[in-house]
Design an enzyme around this catalytic site. Structure first.
Site, PDB file in Angstrom:
ATOM      1  N   ASN A  11       0.868  -1.180   0.000  1.00 31.35           N
ATOM      2  CA  ASN A  11       0.000   0.000   0.000  1.00 31.35           C
ATOM      3  C   ASN A  11       0.905   1.230   0.000  1.00 31.35           C
ATOM      4  O   ASN A  11       1.501   1.565   1.025  1.00 31.35           O
ATOM      5  CB  ASN A  11      -0.897  -0.039   1.250  1.00 31.35           C
ATOM      6  CG  ASN A  11      -1.732   1.225   1.401  1.00 31.35           C
ATOM      7  OD1 ASN A  11      -1.786   2.060   0.497  1.00 31.35           O
ATOM      8  ND2 ASN A  11      -2.379   1.366   2.551  1.00 31.35           N
ATOM      9  N   TRP A  12       0.990   1.879  -1.139  1.00 24.39           N
ATOM     10  CA  TRP A  12       1.922   3.011  -1.258  1.00 24.39           C
ATOM     11  C   TRP A  12       1.416   4.278  -0.585  1.00 24.39           C
ATOM     12  O   TRP A  12       2.142   5.249  -0.465  1.00 24.39           O
ATOM     13  CB  TRP A  12       2.196   3.319  -2.733  1.00 24.39           C
ATOM     14  CG  TRP A  12       2.944   2.263  -3.476  1.00 24.39           C
ATOM     15  CD1 TRP A  12       3.398   1.060  -2.986  1.00 24.39           C
ATOM     16  CD2 TRP A  12       3.333   2.314  -4.849  1.00 24.39           C
ATOM     17  NE1 TRP A  12       4.039   0.362  -3.980  1.00 24.39           N
ATOM     18  CE2 TRP A  12       4.021   1.109  -5.132  1.00 24.39           C
ATOM     19  CE3 TRP A  12       3.177   3.249  -5.870  1.00 24.39           C
ATOM     20  CZ2 TRP A  12       4.537   0.830  -6.402  1.00 24.39           C
ATOM     21  CZ3 TRP A  12       3.687   2.978  -7.127  1.00 24.39           C
ATOM     22  CH2 TRP A  12       4.365   1.775  -7.388  1.00 24.39           C
ATOM     23  N   LYS A  13       0.155   4.281  -0.221  1.00 30.85           N
ATOM     24  CA  LYS A  13      -0.455   5.477   0.389  1.00 30.85           C
ATOM     25  C   LYS A  13      -0.222   6.690  -0.536  1.00 30.85           C
ATOM     26  O   LYS A  13      -0.241   6.521  -1.749  1.00 30.85           O
ATOM     27  CB  LYS A  13       0.070   5.675   1.812  1.00 30.85           C
ATOM     28  CG  LYS A  13      -0.063   4.376   2.629  1.00 30.85           C
ATOM     29  CD  LYS A  13       0.186   4.545   4.088  1.00 30.85           C
ATOM     30  CE  LYS A  13       0.011   3.201   4.794  1.00 30.85           C
ATOM     31  NZ  LYS A  13       0.171   3.272   6.234  1.00 30.85           N
ATOM     32  N   HIS A  97      -9.359   1.377   5.480  1.00 28.64           N
ATOM     33  CA  HIS A  97      -8.044   1.560   6.095  1.00 28.64           C
ATOM     34  C   HIS A  97      -8.176   2.543   7.264  1.00 28.64           C
ATOM     35  O   HIS A  97      -8.943   3.493   7.191  1.00 28.64           O
ATOM     36  CB  HIS A  97      -7.046   2.086   5.051  1.00 28.64           C
ATOM     37  CG  HIS A  97      -5.635   2.016   5.548  1.00 28.64           C
ATOM     38  ND1 HIS A  97      -5.123   2.942   6.435  1.00 28.64           N
ATOM     39  CD2 HIS A  97      -4.649   1.116   5.316  1.00 28.64           C
ATOM     40  CE1 HIS A  97      -3.872   2.602   6.712  1.00 28.64           C
ATOM     41  NE2 HIS A  97      -3.558   1.502   6.043  1.00 28.64           N
ATOM     42  N   GLU A  99      -6.382   4.901   8.203  1.00 32.00           N
ATOM     43  CA  GLU A  99      -6.119   6.307   7.864  1.00 32.00           C
ATOM     44  C   GLU A  99      -7.349   6.947   7.246  1.00 32.00           C
ATOM     45  O   GLU A  99      -7.605   8.135   7.412  1.00 32.00           O
ATOM     46  CB  GLU A  99      -4.893   6.392   6.934  1.00 32.00           C
ATOM     47  CG  GLU A  99      -3.613   6.152   7.716  1.00 32.00           C
ATOM     48  CD  GLU A  99      -2.484   5.533   6.913  1.00 32.00           C
ATOM     49  OE1 GLU A  99      -2.545   5.518   5.674  1.00 32.00           O
ATOM     50  OE2 GLU A  99      -1.531   5.039   7.548  1.00 32.00           O
ATOM     51  N   GLU A 170      -4.943  -4.735  10.871  1.00 30.44           N
ATOM     52  CA  GLU A 170      -3.901  -3.714  10.986  1.00 30.44           C
ATOM     53  C   GLU A 170      -4.086  -2.947  12.293  1.00 30.44           C
ATOM     54  O   GLU A 170      -4.887  -1.999  12.349  1.00 30.44           O
ATOM     55  CB  GLU A 170      -3.996  -2.736   9.811  1.00 30.44           C
ATOM     56  CG  GLU A 170      -3.778  -3.363   8.450  1.00 30.44           C
ATOM     57  CD  GLU A 170      -3.213  -2.355   7.464  1.00 30.44           C
ATOM     58  OE1 GLU A 170      -2.113  -2.609   6.956  1.00 30.44           O
ATOM     59  OE2 GLU A 170      -3.851  -1.315   7.216  1.00 30.44           O
ATOM     60  N   GLY A 176       3.101   2.446  10.614  1.00 25.95           N
ATOM     61  CA  GLY A 176       4.033   3.550  10.390  1.00 25.95           C
ATOM     62  C   GLY A 176       4.856   3.908  11.618  1.00 25.95           C
ATOM     63  O   GLY A 176       5.505   4.948  11.658  1.00 25.95           O
ATOM     64  N   SER A 216       3.963  -2.083  10.198  1.00 29.31           N
ATOM     65  CA  SER A 216       5.423  -2.176  10.316  1.00 29.31           C
ATOM     66  C   SER A 216       5.991  -3.527   9.892  1.00 29.31           C
ATOM     67  O   SER A 216       6.932  -4.048  10.509  1.00 29.31           O
ATOM     68  CB  SER A 216       5.878  -1.806  11.737  1.00 29.31           C
ATOM     69  OG  SER A 216       5.520  -0.471  12.024  1.00 29.31           O
ATOM     70  N   GLY A 237       3.053  -1.042   4.216  1.00 31.75           N
ATOM     71  CA  GLY A 237       3.120   0.374   3.871  1.00 31.75           C
ATOM     72  C   GLY A 237       4.542   0.790   3.548  1.00 31.75           C
ATOM     73  O   GLY A 237       5.062   0.534   2.459  1.00 31.75           O
ATOM     74  N   GLY A 238       5.202   1.419   4.529  1.00 33.61           N
ATOM     75  CA  GLY A 238       6.535   2.007   4.323  1.00 33.61           C
ATOM     76  C   GLY A 238       7.543   1.101   3.631  1.00 33.61           C
ATOM     77  O   GLY A 238       8.237   1.533   2.702  1.00 33.61           O
TER      78      GLY A 238
END
Ligand code: 13P
Length: 255
Positions: A11-13, A97, A99, A170, A176, A216, A237-238
């Protein structure tokens, strides 16, 4: 022997321009081309879907979207419809999600509408559930996860569930932060999700449902998560933003 095919999605956000998308995918597609028996996906921002759709043609990497609206068209400024995504061969839409819930007012109700809209158009869904730090510390993890499941899946029949839905656990406090859940913490909630799905849909249903862990995930911890029978993959993610590190995650080692 695994019961379910692993699914690993990046997930590149809100990251990467078109040029960065192309540069990344050129490397990534080559790096993972030999990986079989695993489903692989990337979810770029909407502005990179055109570029990504072309770059992924003929590869073993599936295109995913970070959200989707429930209606096919209409007066919804800033939204993207299921058929617009299908137009680019998007296969999965991430819905609910944390966010989206935290910053953009998504509720179980709007999440459920999006899930239904996606299914109606033949998109598969990655439905995100998970508790905040405060909720965990006050013993509410199971209540929150259960309400995300019941709310998000309201009115979804067992056939659709089995055919088109993946759950992603999640924990918000692990997203993150670099502070991943331990394997034991993740497994405990994954098992609770299976019990909850079985109580809604009937005993044995959850055996056929994939549940991903997200929060993470990195090259250093993926092998441990994937060594457990209840974790069927990851939403990353990251660590999915660099082709090399995401390749290592997709190429997790069976231990
Ligand atoms: P991180 O891997 O950066 O913690 O993000 C997880 C996530 O939110 C994936 O959807």
């Amino acid at each position: 022997m695994r019961k379910r095919t692993p699914l690993i999605v990046g997930n590149w956000k809100m990251n990467k321009t078109r040029a960065q998308t192309l540069d990344y995918l050129n490397k990534f597609v080559k790096g993972v081309s030999g990986i079989a028996s695993r489903e692989i996906g990337v979810a770029p921002p909407f502005t990179s879907l055109v570029t990504a759709s072309d770059a992924l043609k003929g590869s073993n990497v599936k295109l995913c979207a970070q959200n989707v609206h429930w209606d096919e068209s209409g007066q919804y400024t800033g939204e993207i419809s299921p058929s617009m995504l299908k137009d680019y061969n998007v296969e999965y839409a991430i819905i609910g999600h944390s966010e989206r819930r935290k910053f953009f007012g998504e509720t179980n109700d709007s999440v459920n509408k999006r899930v239904k809209g996606a299914l109606k158009s033949g998109l598969k869904v990655i439905l995100c559930v998970g508790e905040t730090k405060e909720e965990r510390e006050s013993g509410k993890t199971q209540n929150v996860v259960k309400s995300h499941l019941i709310g998000g899946l309201d009115g979804i029949g067992v056939q659709d569930l089995l055919k088109s839905i993946v759950i992603a656990y999640e924990p918000v406090w692990a997203i993150g932060t670099g502070l991943n859940a331990t394997v034991e913490q993740a497994v405990e909630v994954h098992q609770f999700i299976r019990t909850t799905l079985d109580s809604i849909y009937g005993a044995g249903t959850s055996d056929k449902i994939r549940i991903l862990y997200g929060g993470s995930v990195k090259p250093e911890n993926i092998d441990g998560f994937m060594a457990t029978a209840d974790i069927d993959g990851a939403l990353v993610g990251g660590a999915s933003l660099e082709a090399e590190s995401f390749t290592r995650i997709v190429d997790f080692k069976e231990v």
